[in-house]
Design an enzyme around this catalytic site. Sequence first.
Site, PDB file in Angstrom:
ATOM      1  N   HIS A  26       7.447   2.309   5.335  1.00  0.00           N
ATOM      2  CA  HIS A  26       6.728   1.395   4.589  1.00  0.00           C
ATOM      3  C   HIS A  26       7.428  -0.243   4.805  1.00  0.00           C
ATOM      4  O   HIS A  26       7.052  -1.323   4.291  1.00  0.00           O
ATOM      5  CB  HIS A  26       7.307   1.063   3.189  1.00  0.00           C
ATOM      6  CG  HIS A  26       6.679   2.538   3.192  1.00  0.00           C
ATOM      7  ND1 HIS A  26       7.733   4.262   1.908  1.00  0.00           N
ATOM      8  CD2 HIS A  26       5.989   3.366   1.980  1.00  0.00           C
ATOM      9  CE1 HIS A  26       6.965   5.317   1.903  1.00  0.00           C
ATOM     10  NE2 HIS A  26       5.960   4.532   1.724  1.00  0.00           N
ATOM     11  N   CYS A 131      -6.330  17.765  -1.316  1.00  0.00           N
ATOM     12  CA  CYS A 131      -5.021  17.134  -0.908  1.00  0.00           C
ATOM     13  C   CYS A 131      -5.008  16.515  -2.168  1.00  0.00           C
ATOM     14  O   CYS A 131      -4.575  15.758  -2.650  1.00  0.00           O
ATOM     15  CB  CYS A 131      -4.664  16.819   0.451  1.00  0.00           C
ATOM     16  SG  CYS A 131      -2.817  16.761   0.693  1.00  0.00           S
TER      17      CYS A 131
HETATM   18  O1  ME8 Z   1      -0.951   5.026   0.841  1.00  0.00           O
HETATM   19  N1  ME8 Z   1       4.512   4.927  10.058  1.00  0.00           N
HETATM   20  O2  ME8 Z   1       1.009   4.782  -0.143  1.00  0.00           O
HETATM   21  P1  ME8 Z   1       1.817   5.504   0.281  1.00  0.00           P
HETATM   22  C1  ME8 Z   1       4.353   3.438   9.815  1.00  0.00           C
HETATM   23  N2  ME8 Z   1      -0.854   4.136  -2.287  1.00  0.00           N
HETATM   24  N3  ME8 Z   1       3.760   2.845   8.944  1.00  0.00           N
HETATM   25  C2  ME8 Z   1       3.937   3.772   7.325  1.00  0.00           C
HETATM   26  C3  ME8 Z   1       4.350   5.092   8.055  1.00  0.00           C
HETATM   27  C4  ME8 Z   1       4.618   5.724   8.996  1.00  0.00           C
HETATM   28  N4  ME8 Z   1       5.300   6.737  10.006  1.00  0.00           N
HETATM   29  N5  ME8 Z   1       4.663   6.391   6.547  1.00  0.00           N
HETATM   30  C5  ME8 Z   1       4.315   4.773   5.998  1.00  0.00           C
HETATM   31  C6  ME8 Z   1      -0.294   5.255  -0.082  1.00  0.00           C
HETATM   32  N6  ME8 Z   1       3.962   4.243   6.235  1.00  0.00           N
HETATM   33  C7  ME8 Z   1      -1.417   4.975  -0.988  1.00  0.00           C
HETATM   34  C8  ME8 Z   1      -1.778   2.915  -1.028  1.00  0.00           C
HETATM   35  S1  ME8 Z   1      -3.569   0.898  -1.055  1.00  0.00           S
HETATM   36  C9  ME8 Z   1      -4.721   0.146  -1.832  1.00  0.00           C
HETATM   37  C10 ME8 Z   1      -2.719   2.334  -1.962  1.00  0.00           C
HETATM   38  C11 ME8 Z   1       3.423   2.539   5.468  1.00  0.00           C
HETATM   39  O3  ME8 Z   1       2.979   5.410  -0.113  1.00  0.00           O
HETATM   40  C12 ME8 Z   1       1.543   1.628   6.310  1.00  0.00           C
HETATM   41  O4  ME8 Z   1       1.663   1.258   5.544  1.00  0.00           O
HETATM   42  O5  ME8 Z   1       1.197   6.573   1.023  1.00  0.00           O
HETATM   43  C13 ME8 Z   1       0.867   3.373   5.563  1.00  0.00           C
HETATM   44  O6  ME8 Z   1      -0.525   3.139   5.450  1.00  0.00           O
HETATM   45  C14 ME8 Z   1       1.280   3.337   3.867  1.00  0.00           C
HETATM   46  O7  ME8 Z   1       2.973   3.273   4.089  1.00  0.00           O
HETATM   47  C15 ME8 Z   1       1.270   4.464   3.013  1.00  0.00           C
HETATM   48  O8  ME8 Z   1       2.015   4.275   1.543  1.00  0.00           O
END
Ligand code: ME8
Length: 639
Positions: A26, A131
């Site tokens: 994040h 999922c």
């Molecule tokens: O998917 N490496 O939220 P989320 C790089 N709420 N970036 C990463 C990562 C990693 N290992 N893990 C997470 C959601 N990210 C939804 C999104 S948008 C309208 C709704 C980052 O909390 C990356 O930006 O699961 C990924 O796309 C995001 O966290 C997923 O965050």
Amino acid sequence: MPTTPRDVFYATTPIFYVNADPHIGHAYTTILVDVAARYHRLAGDDTYFLTGTDEHGEKIQKAADAAGTTPQAYVDRVSETFKSTWDKMGISYDAFIRTTESRHQQVVQDILQRVYDQGDIIYGEYGGLYCVKCERYYTEKELEGGLCPQHEIEPEYRSEANYFFRMEKYRPWLKDAIESQPDLIRPEGYRNEVLAMLREPIGDLSISRPRARVPWGIPLPWDSDHVTYVWFDALLNYYSELESKGLVDRYWRHAQHFIAKDIVKPHGVFWPTMLKAAGLPLFKHLNVHGYWLSDERKMSKSLGNVIRPLDLHDRYGNDAFRYYLMRDMTFGLDASFHELGLAERINADLANDLGNLLNRTLGMLGKYRGGVVPAFGPLDADTQALSDRFTALPDEVLDLVEELQFDRALDRVMEGVREANRYVSEKKPWELAKDDAKADELDTVLRACLEALRVASILLEPVMPEKMQALRTQLGVTSDVTLEDARRFDGLQGGSQAQPGEPLFPRVDLDALKESLAGDTEAPAEALEHKDTVTIDDFAKLEFRVAEVVAAEDHPKADRLLVLTLQVGPETRTVVSGIKPHYTADTMVGKKVIVVANLAPAKLRGIESQGMILAAEDADGKLSLAGLDVDLPSGSEVR
Ligand code: ME8
């Protein structure tokens, strides 16, 4: 004088789920957008940077239940953790949106109503594999070995009467739009991935959940027995932010979304078709980056390999941490996160190349010129070449940033810094200082190095805001800088006084780090085994949780092992446990146990165990599971 903006830059991070605290994945996307926004502001662009939190849906509701609190209290707390983490990390967001805000809910309901009124939302029955962690249905084809490719868990079969958005209807339009705008989705690999999805029917999208089952969501305006599906709600944040503040005309058509590859389908398929149905123009770019891997796997709470950003930021300083993340990931590709790699990067680029140029320049300036910035003497060919290289850098760097090649942009600046170090070694100012007749030459060399440092500091500032300002303070520059200041090689005031200070980037002791890293992985387990004392810090590294055994079976390849499926709050995980002689599979189901939740995953006879459950053992080897005196929900922390 303010200039008319060169361009407009509206950039968004995903809004993060509030079911877990922020980790470096994040942090990476957020830092990336922060860096991009700072480069655009430096270039004089009208810039707007949005981040926020995704707070509705089943997964959040379950996390709140597991934490024994109301969804609202739960989302308030975790959303604040995200915000305060970004504040501590100096993230320069212009707005932080939460999907539980009424201004967002209003826009979601308006758009739903519009799409419903025009006949693009219909009522129907649907069954499929779902999922809960992704909050979406998967087709058989999308699964890997029957498991969700993101979470490596088995999706559950669901069938429900829901409202459906007629997404399939927009498939031909979307295919054309992506084909006719080659940079709509970047890099190309992800564009191809979306085009491949569009070669086959995408189906209609279920956009509601029965309120009786999932009360935590935005009610459909025409049927309050249903709430809005979390993705339909969440994606609209990018638009509701502007709509609710009257900023649509100024920013919408410049929107650039930054995400990782896990959420390409919602952003590359759901979102554009939703926009089209709502009669809104498409965003400008969808920019997709790869994963930061830890132990060569995607970081996730259930795998126990999460790296917390504030730990590293505290240990190495915010700016060095940001530099590493930006320098060591090529946009679009995965990268492995290693603390040792971070330390090596700090030593090589920041302490050796940049720190060395600063220290030797200011050292010589103090020694030979009393710290006073000299005027340039006549420019010889070498100095002119250095000047040319540095004055060309701003455009090169901005072009690379535009193409999302942040690693190469930083390397270009560092090449310049290394070139300046070579220039010093070749010019040998310490020799020039011995000969009064060469005073002008010495002035030129010192001034050229100071100018190189000044230009480099401006171009590195979006990545290292605090340290680069501190660097310029050491050069004697305290006023704000613009890109124009980076385009000149005579930006310092001759006669001004440099202010040397502490080294900006102390070297990391790699040997000590290697020792402590080796210790980190072995210490807790060994110490417990040998009953050595452990420090409170060692103990605090372990995370114990209450878990419920929801399924159990014999390990197919080992007599003494059981394979348990545990529900740990909102997560399901597999734990392989050596309790079999004392507990059979059927007696385990329904039991509440205590699990070590952040143990590195390990394969036990071919099955990966994501944690360990606690049991006491007497001198005869008889086992008794550690349990609870009073029943508490699964996921509760054991301290
Ligand atoms: O998917 N490496 O939220 P989320 C790089 N709420 N970036 C990463 C990562 C990693 N290992 N893990 C997470 C959601 N990210 C939804 C999104 S948008 C309208 C709704 C980052 O909390 C990356 O930006 O699961 C990924 O796309 C995001 O966290 C997923 O965050």
